[in-house]
Design an enzyme around this catalytic site. Structure first.
Site, PDB file in Angstrom:
ATOM      1  N   ASP A 303      47.385  37.472  50.903  1.00 37.80           N
ATOM      2  CA  ASP A 303      46.108  36.782  50.925  1.00 37.80           C
ATOM      3  C   ASP A 303      46.312  35.398  50.325  1.00 37.80           C
ATOM      4  OD1 ASP A 303      45.966  37.352  48.211  1.00 37.80           O
ATOM      5  OD2 ASP A 303      43.803  37.715  48.286  1.00 37.80           O
ATOM      6  N   ASP A 340      26.021  34.605  38.960  1.00 35.09           N
ATOM      7  CA  ASP A 340      27.234  34.873  39.747  1.00 35.09           C
ATOM      8  C   ASP A 340      28.444  34.895  38.813  1.00 35.09           C
ATOM      9  OD1 ASP A 340      29.281  35.062  41.533  1.00 35.09           O
ATOM     10  OD2 ASP A 340      28.808  33.213  42.639  1.00 35.09           O
ATOM     11  N   THR A 376      29.236  39.186  53.624  1.00 39.94           N
ATOM     12  CA  THR A 376      28.246  38.127  53.870  1.00 39.94           C
ATOM     13  C   THR A 376      28.824  36.750  53.549  1.00 39.94           C
ATOM     14  OG1 THR A 376      27.423  38.260  51.614  1.00 39.94           O
ATOM     15  CG2 THR A 376      26.354  39.663  53.250  1.00 39.94           C
ATOM     16  N   SER A 379      26.359  34.202  48.123  1.00 40.11           N
ATOM     17  CA  SER A 379      25.726  34.776  46.940  1.00 40.11           C
ATOM     18  C   SER A 379      24.504  33.923  46.661  1.00 40.11           C
ATOM     19  CB  SER A 379      26.691  34.743  45.754  1.00 40.11           C
ATOM     20  OG  SER A 379      27.085  33.415  45.489  1.00 40.11           O
TER      21      SER A 379
HETATM   22  N1  LIG Z   1      30.948  33.489  44.493  1.00 42.63           N
HETATM   23  C1  LIG Z   1      30.821  33.133  45.763  1.00 42.63           C
HETATM   24  N2  LIG Z   1      29.608  32.850  46.238  1.00 42.63           N
HETATM   25  C2  LIG Z   1      29.454  32.502  47.521  1.00 42.63           C
HETATM   26  N3  LIG Z   1      30.437  32.410  48.405  1.00 42.63           N
HETATM   27  C3  LIG Z   1      31.671  32.668  47.998  1.00 42.63           C
HETATM   28  C4  LIG Z   1      31.929  33.040  46.656  1.00 42.63           C
HETATM   29  N4  LIG Z   1      33.246  33.255  46.552  1.00 42.63           N
HETATM   30  C5  LIG Z   1      33.787  33.015  47.733  1.00 42.63           C
HETATM   31  N5  LIG Z   1      32.837  32.671  48.638  1.00 42.63           N
HETATM   32  C6  LIG Z   1      33.040  32.377  50.052  1.00 42.63           C
HETATM   33  O1  LIG Z   1      33.472  33.552  50.723  1.00 42.63           O
HETATM   34  C7  LIG Z   1      34.736  33.343  51.359  1.00 42.63           C
HETATM   35  C8  LIG Z   1      35.575  34.585  51.268  1.00 42.63           C
HETATM   36  O2  LIG Z   1      35.952  34.824  49.931  1.00 42.63           O
HETATM   37  P1  LIG Z   1      36.894  35.987  49.501  1.00 42.63           P
HETATM   38  O3  LIG Z   1      37.206  35.828  48.065  1.00 42.63           O
HETATM   39  O4  LIG Z   1      36.360  37.261  50.012  1.00 42.63           O
HETATM   40  O5  LIG Z   1      38.187  35.665  50.317  1.00 42.63           O
HETATM   41  P2  LIG Z   1      39.376  36.661  50.547  1.00 42.63           P
HETATM   42  O6  LIG Z   1      39.066  37.507  51.716  1.00 42.63           O
HETATM   43  O7  LIG Z   1      39.692  37.340  49.268  1.00 42.63           O
HETATM   44  O8  LIG Z   1      40.542  35.730  50.960  1.00 42.63           O
HETATM   45  P3  LIG Z   1      41.409  34.888  50.019  1.00 42.63           P
HETATM   46  O9  LIG Z   1      41.371  35.516  48.671  1.00 42.63           O
HETATM   47  O10 LIG Z   1      42.720  34.894  50.647  1.00 42.63           O
HETATM   48  O11 LIG Z   1      40.816  33.518  50.064  1.00 42.63           O
HETATM   49  C9  LIG Z   1      35.316  32.161  50.635  1.00 42.63           C
HETATM   50  O12 LIG Z   1      36.175  31.447  51.467  1.00 42.63           O
HETATM   51  C10 LIG Z   1      34.097  31.320  50.267  1.00 42.63           C
HETATM   52  O13 LIG Z   1      33.707  30.519  51.357  1.00 42.63           O
HETATM   53 MG   LIG Z   2      40.583  37.185  47.331  1.00 37.40          MG
END
Ligand SMILES: Nc1ncnc2c1ncn2[C@@H]1O[C@H](COP(=O)(O)OP(=O)(O)OP(=O)(O)O)[C@@H](O)[C@H]1O
Ligand SMILES: [Mg+2]
Ligand SMILES: [K+]
Length: 676
Positions: A303, A340, A376, A379
């Site tokens: 990831d 958050d 989604t 947040s």
């Molecule tokens: N606290 C948050 N509030 C709103 N949106 C968020 C938040 N954190 C992340 N995101 C959004 O959601 C997307 C996905 O985040 P997530 O952490 O699930 O990624 P992931 O699937 O773990 O991939 P990676 O860790 O490789 O980036 C992020 O790219 C960002 O745009």
């Molecule tokens: Mg991640």
């Protein structure tokens, strides 16, 4: 602990292994290794013939029989010693771990008060408070607060790590110590099932099971043993026809020389040492199978955030869109982040603090918090006045705004792309139908990633970066880090789908991850490496945990796995080649006297049938301890194609396996002849 892990062999380990070599003579434990069990049975027969020569009409052969018995006994002890030595290091580690586990007291929350109870009374679901200076009484998830934790007891790393509620850094391990602040922890494991408990039983080898590869090899070795047994049993009638009388101890010696005792004696040590090498790298593997699978990996899924990049995605700018102002945007960004607890969310408030930005915190009072979800990608807060505030991936926020009848400002796309093309993550902020702008989350690629991926390419391993981030950010980071392929906007389901797709093509897949959303994919992958810093769910689902939380360590694990498979292959080749050579050493010498024509085959010109047999048997025994260092250290793996590697090893260990016994047996024969 780390020092201890690195220490190869202490005198104590060697002494214990020597004692264990005798204990392991117990036939009940020996039967697990059919090749060596046959040797033990033969040893017993020769012992009987030595003690009761009259009964077996073997009075004249006392000296020879005693010598054969002693060499056979040492063959068994050498093989046992190899295994005991490999196990010894694990046992030493387990002892250190047990010390760090000792009983401690816990501040359990009961009703509205706190009750001090022994840690052994804690059950899954209990909630405890741990303050600065106190030990964390069990594995758990932080439900409130932030603290720096000294994890040196399990990781050997002395620098404390920050642990905090929410997000991917919320899990704590029993037996580690809080060095600053105070946290509230919900216990996630019952007594005896904690991470340290599992680690102890793993390094002790209590749960060690033969891997599929080992089982297959064992079957091969057992079949070979059976075939040679039949050959030996049918030998006396043929020999007596030629006028040669073969005594039972001679037949047993011959049998032991021909069956694959070298690999049979070292097989289990190779497996244990392989697991141990992984542990030396501070990686805990829950099965030998996982380590072996690592040696055959074709595809690696990583990831992005926290693996390829540092992962502390921090708010570093607010970029308004449409006719919104920067302070309006900042205000709403802060309100959306009030509750958050993810690092991203907290970084927004921290940025506000650092820049002196203003926002009306009272708007958030009694609001309904909408936590971040990987599905989604947003947040936010539903305010009491009915307004809904959201922040999240640009794409997701756009959909959400459109669905509630709003329009998308023209410059949103372009400004979002500008952030993404720098490798940052844009988070859009919106209230009901209006987008106010973007939060620029900055993250950096870890140094040295390019070189590591290049190494993987040379090993023939394809790397795929999977991220929940948008395609442009993903592409930028993928290019910078040098991965082969990437998948953006991936949900947890997408990650599993990628793994399944590769597996359906017959490929073995490795994956690293730390989040709860990675857990299903970690379970699906053939090798799942979870970060120790990650969530309990991720660690549970994976079959390896990296105590240093360095995802790029998957590369070392792969190298060790390849080394393990190669060591086993090399020593099997060597062992079987050896046995063939011994056949040509003994048979001509045995028949030489009765059939002088056999003399032509006696290329080694060994002294007498008796010295030929004793020399071969002695060589057969000595080769085991001589190969223990190689079995323990493993054949070193260098990145090159599989066919080239196979060719090289066949040459080295196959040809070597034929030549070495000729030289060794001849040398021993010259010494043996002096007193036979
Ligand atoms: N606290 C948050 N509030 C709103 N949106 C968020 C938040 N954190 C992340 N995101 C959004 O959601 C997307 C996905 O985040 P997530 O952490 O699930 O990624 P992931 O699937 O773990 O991939 P990676 O860790 O490789 O980036 C992020 O790219 C960002 O745009
Ligand atoms: Mg991640
Ligand atoms: K042998």
């Amino acid at each position: 602990m780390n020092e201890q892990r690195k220490a190869l062999l202490t005198p104590a380990i060697i002494k214990n292994a020597a004692i264990d070599s005798f204990k392991k003579l117990n036939p009940m434990s020996m039967i697990k290794n059919p090749v060596m069990f046959v040797v033990e049975a033969g040893t017993f027969v020769v012992l009987m013939m030595t003690i009761f020569p009259d009964y077996f009409e073997a009075r004249g052969q006392f000296g020879f029989n005693l010598t054969v018995f002693l060499i056979l006994l040492f063959t068994l002890l050498f093989a046992n010693f190899a295994e005991a030595l490999a196990e010894g290091r694990g046992k030493a580690q387990a002892d250190t771990l047990k010390k760090s586990k000792g009983e401690m007291m816990a501040n359990k929350i009961v009703g509205s008060g706190i009750k001090v109870v022994p840690s052994t009374e804690l059950r899954k679901g209990d909630v405890v408070v741990v303050a600065s200076g106190e030990w964390i009484p069990g594995d758990g998830e932080i439900v409130e607060g932030l603290a720096s934790v000294d994890e040196s007891a399990i990781t050997g790393e002395s620098a404390p790590v920050i642990k905090e509620a929410g997000g991917d850094f919320s899990s704590v391990t029993g037996g580690t110590r809080v060095v600053s602040d105070r946290i509230v922890v919900r216990i996630t494991s019952d007594p005896g099932e904690s991470f340290i408990d599992r680690m102890i039983s793993l390094v002790e080898g209590a749960k060690r099971q033969k891997t599929p590869n080992e089982l297959a090899l064992n079957t091969l070795l057992t079949s070979l043993t059976l075939i040679f047994f039949i050959v030996i049993v049918t030998l006396p009638p043929i020999a007596s026809y030629a006028g040669v009388d073969l005594e039972v101890p001679v037949l047993i010696a011959l049998l032991v020389c021909l069956i694959p005792t070298t690999i049979g004696g070292l097989l289990s040590a190779i497996g244990i040492a392989g697991m141990d090498r992984v542990t030396q790298f501070n990686v805990i593997a829950t099965s030998g199978k996982a380590v072996e699978a690592a040696g055959d990996i074709n595809t690696m899924i990583l990831d992005k955030t926290g693996t390829i990049t540092y992962g502390n995605r921090m708010a570093s700018a607010f970029i308004p869109v449409g006719d919104a102002t920067e302070s309006e945007l900042a205000g709403w960004a802060a309100i959306s982040s009030l509750l958050d607890e993810t690092p991203e969310g907290r970084s927004v408030l921290e940025y506000m603090r650092n820049t002196g930005g203003q926002y009306s915190a009272e708007l958030g009072e009694d609001a309904v918090f909408i936590p971040f979800q990987a599905e989604t990608r947003m947040s936010g807060m539903d305010l009491v006045d009915g307004r809904k505030v959201r922040k999240g991936a640009v794409d997701s926020v756009k959909k959400w705004v459109t669905a509630s009848g709003g329009t998308i400002p023209k410059d949103l796309e372009e400004k979002g792309n500008a952030i993404a093309s720098k490798g940052g993550t844009p988070l859009a902020v919106a209230v009901d139908g209006r987008v106010y702008g973007l939060i620029y989350l900055k993250d950096t690629v870890k140094p040295g990633m390019r070189e590591r991926f290049e190494q993987l390419r040379q090993m023939g391993i394809k790397t795929i970066m999977c991220t929940g981030d948008n395609p442009l950010t993903a592409a930028t980071i993928a290019l910078e880090a040098g991965v082969d392929d990437f998948i953006a906007e991936s949900t947890p389901e997408d990650k599993i789908a990628v793994i399944r797709r590769e597996q359906e093509q017959g490929k073995l897949v490795a994956m690293t991850g730390d989040g709860t959303n990675d857990a299903p994919a970690l379970a699906q992958a053939d090798v799942g490496l979870a970060m120790n810093s990650g969530t309990a769910a991720a660690k549970e689902a994976a079959n390896m945990v990296d105590l240093d939380s360095d995802p790029s360590k998957l590369i070392e694990v792969v190298t060790i796995g390849k080394g393990l498979l190669m060591t086993r292959g090399a020593l099997t080749t060597f062992s079987i080649a050896n046995d063939i050579a011994k056949y040509f050493a003994i048979i001509p010498a045995m028949f030489m006297l009765a059939i002088p024509e056999m003399g032509v085959l006696n290329v080694m010109n060994l002294g007498s049938p008796a010295s030929a047999i004793l020399s071969a048997l002695l060589f057969n025994a000595i080769i085991i301890p001589l190969l223990i260092p190689l079995a323990m250290r493993g054949v070193r793996y260098q990145p090159m194609s599989a066919s080239k590697l196979l060719g090289r090893n066949m040459f080295l260990y196959g040809l070597g396996g034929v030549i070495v016994p000729f030289i060794g047996i001849k040398a021993i024969d010259m010494i043996v002849q002096l007193w036979v």
